[in-house]
Scaffold this active site. Structure first.
Site, PDB file in Angstrom:
ATOM      1  CE  LYS A   1       1.918 -17.696  -2.638  1.00 40.75           C
ATOM      2  NZ  LYS A   1       1.069 -18.909  -2.790  1.00 40.75           N
TER       3      LYS A   1
ATOM      4  CE1 TYR B   1      -3.565  -2.542   0.452  1.00 38.30           C
ATOM      5  CE2 TYR B   1      -4.650  -0.535   1.161  1.00 38.30           C
ATOM      6  CZ  TYR B   1      -4.718  -1.845   0.728  1.00 38.30           C
ATOM      7  OH  TYR B   1      -5.945  -2.427   0.577  1.00 38.30           O
TER       8      TYR B   1
ATOM      9  CG  ASP C   1     -13.784  -6.972   1.604  1.00 36.32           C
ATOM     10  OD1 ASP C   1     -13.618  -6.237   2.600  1.00 36.32           O
ATOM     11  OD2 ASP C   1     -14.196  -6.553   0.506  1.00 36.32           O
TER      12      ASP C   1
ATOM     13  CG  ASP D   1      -8.113  -4.697   1.159  1.00 38.39           C
ATOM     14  OD1 ASP D   1      -9.069  -4.189   1.763  1.00 38.39           O
ATOM     15  OD2 ASP D   1      -8.001  -4.668  -0.086  1.00 38.39           O
TER      16      ASP D   1
ATOM     17  CG  ASP E   1      -2.041 -20.155  -1.456  1.00 34.39           C
ATOM     18  OD1 ASP E   1      -1.519 -20.126  -0.311  1.00 34.39           O
ATOM     19  OD2 ASP E   1      -1.535 -20.791  -2.394  1.00 34.39           O
TER      20      ASP E   1
HETATM   21  C1  IPM Z   1     -10.580  -1.222   3.581  1.00 31.66           C
HETATM   22  C2  IPM Z   1     -10.776  -0.591   2.227  1.00 31.66           C
HETATM   23  C3  IPM Z   1      -9.603   0.357   1.972  1.00 31.66           C
HETATM   24  C4  IPM Z   1      -8.350  -0.492   1.938  1.00 31.66           C
HETATM   25  C5  IPM Z   1      -9.719   1.209   0.707  1.00 31.66           C
HETATM   26  C6  IPM Z   1     -10.997   1.999   0.688  1.00 31.66           C
HETATM   27  C7  IPM Z   1      -8.532   2.111   0.543  1.00 31.66           C
HETATM   28  O1  IPM Z   1     -10.896  -1.561   1.243  1.00 31.66           O
HETATM   29  O2  IPM Z   1     -10.550  -0.487   4.582  1.00 31.66           O
HETATM   30  O3  IPM Z   1     -10.461  -2.442   3.633  1.00 31.66           O
HETATM   31  O4  IPM Z   1      -7.979  -1.042   0.902  1.00 31.66           O
HETATM   32  O5  IPM Z   1      -7.716  -0.604   2.988  1.00 31.66           O
HETATM   33 MG    MG Z   2     -10.954  -3.531   1.985  1.00 27.36          MG
END
Ligand code: IPM
Ligand code: MG
Length: 353
Positions: A188, A138, A248, A244, A220
């Protein structure tokens, strides 16, 4: 308790409005709560030309905690990268050194049917993902796209220093110690040297935490295990990029991304608290958004920044009561119940509180 309120874009203002009702009650009860609002994200860009104006950053620096709604929207996707709403959240993380991101994925018993996975796979799920937020690909240099069209080269750099790895692993171990005493570190190492360093540092730090069981897992494989048998995990610690993606995935195990809060902490317990769902521009302004992730983020704020587990427990209990009474916003309503609005859900929590 000085709290910066940054509503942001999309559904941000609607859900933050519900959280504010609760702050108001606590203030009336005599809690020393002081709030101040500022613009962030697309809303700030529209007003000032900057997604993270100096005034907003200054307010955050003067505050003990930040309640953050959400940023972003299709209107802003074509702006230059440093003007986009996402720049605001990345800038806040970096400028305030909010390096430790806690993302719980918990299945509320009331909502076990909401997941796309079978209820018997996810019921009772309680995972905490600890994600590093200020390093990795990042922020690594060099980065960018160069060269002539047809021959262009894109570069991003995965970069971690040993101190950066060490401090997030300590958060991981401490979090595990306070929960199920099981820590899974994700890397990884079969391909990436940076993550071999990560694994080596984890093994070294493990000696300070003999009561926590450390295991390693390739990213993975972790992605697969999360859908195969998610309850094997207690605390998962990982870098920025893997975190990240995995967070999710983990959030969707619960079936209700509208329910999940998060905390981003610095080394002194100051934190930014935000729902993990985004700004949801498609439903903004329609009263459809679920305010519970925002309200639960506020509960995390009382728990982690203000060390007020009593208030956090009370807010979480009020949320459970609202759910137990059968109220569901559209995202968690399924086919059985008639959805309530953002305000109706918020008011039910306020009443339970
Ligand atoms: C998160 C989001 C952010 C990230 C984006 C909006 C920059 O996806 O907080 O997970 O990638 O960290
Ligand atoms: Mg995210």
């Amino acid at each position: 308790m000085k709290i910066a309120l940054l509503a942001g874009d999309g559904i941000g203002p609607e859900i933050l409005a519900e959280a504010k009702k609760i702050l108001e009650i606590l203030r009336k009860e005599g809690q020393p709560i002081e709030t101040e609002e500022a613009l962030v994200g697309g809303a700030a860009y529209d007003a000032t030309g900057e997604p993270l104006p100096a005034k907003t950053l200054d307010l955050v620096k003067r505050s003990d905690a930040v309640l953050f709604g959400a940023v972003g929207g299709p209107r802003y996707d074509t702006l230059p990268r440093d003007k986009r709403p996402e720049k605001a959240i990345l800038g806040l993380r970096k400028e305030c050194d909010f390096f430790a991101n806690l993302r719980p994925a918990t299945v509320f018993p009331e909502l076990a049917d909401a997941s796309t996975l079978k209820a018997e796979v996810v019921s009772g799920l309680d995972i905490m993902i600890v994600r590093e937020l200020t390093g990795d690909i990042y922020f690594g240099q060099p980065r960018g796209v160069s060269g002539n069209k047809g021959e262009r080269v894109g570069i991003n750099t995965m970069h971690y220093t040993e101190p950066q790895i060490r401090r997030i692993l300590h958060v991981g171990f401490k979090t595990a110690r306070a929960r199920g005493k099981q820590l899974t570190s994700i890397d990884k190492m079969n391909v990436l040297e940076t993550t071999q360093l990560w694994r080596d540092v984890a093994d070294e730090i493990a000696r300070d935490y003999p009561d926590v069981r450390l295991s390693h897992m390739l990213v993975d494989n972790c992605a697969m295990q999360l859908v195969r048998n998610p309850r094997q995990f207690d605390v998962v610690v990982t870098g920025n990029m893997f975190g990240d993606i995995l967070s999710d995935e983990a959030s969707m195990l619960t079936g209700s991304i509208g329910m999940l809060p998060s905390a981003s902490l610095d080394a002194n317990g100051k934190g930014l608290y935000e729902p993990i769902h985004g700004s949801a521009p498609d439903i903004a302004g329609k009263g459809l958004a679920n305010p519970l992730a925002m309200i639960l983020s506020m509960a995390m704020m009382f728990r982690y920044t203000f060390q007020r587990a009593d208030i956090a427990d009370r807010i979480e209990k009020a949320v459970r009561a609202a759910l137990a009474s059968g109220l569901r916003t559209a995202d968690i309503a399924g086919t059985k119940s008639k959805p309530v609005t953002t305000t109706e859900m918020g008011s039910a929590v306020v009443k339970a509180l």
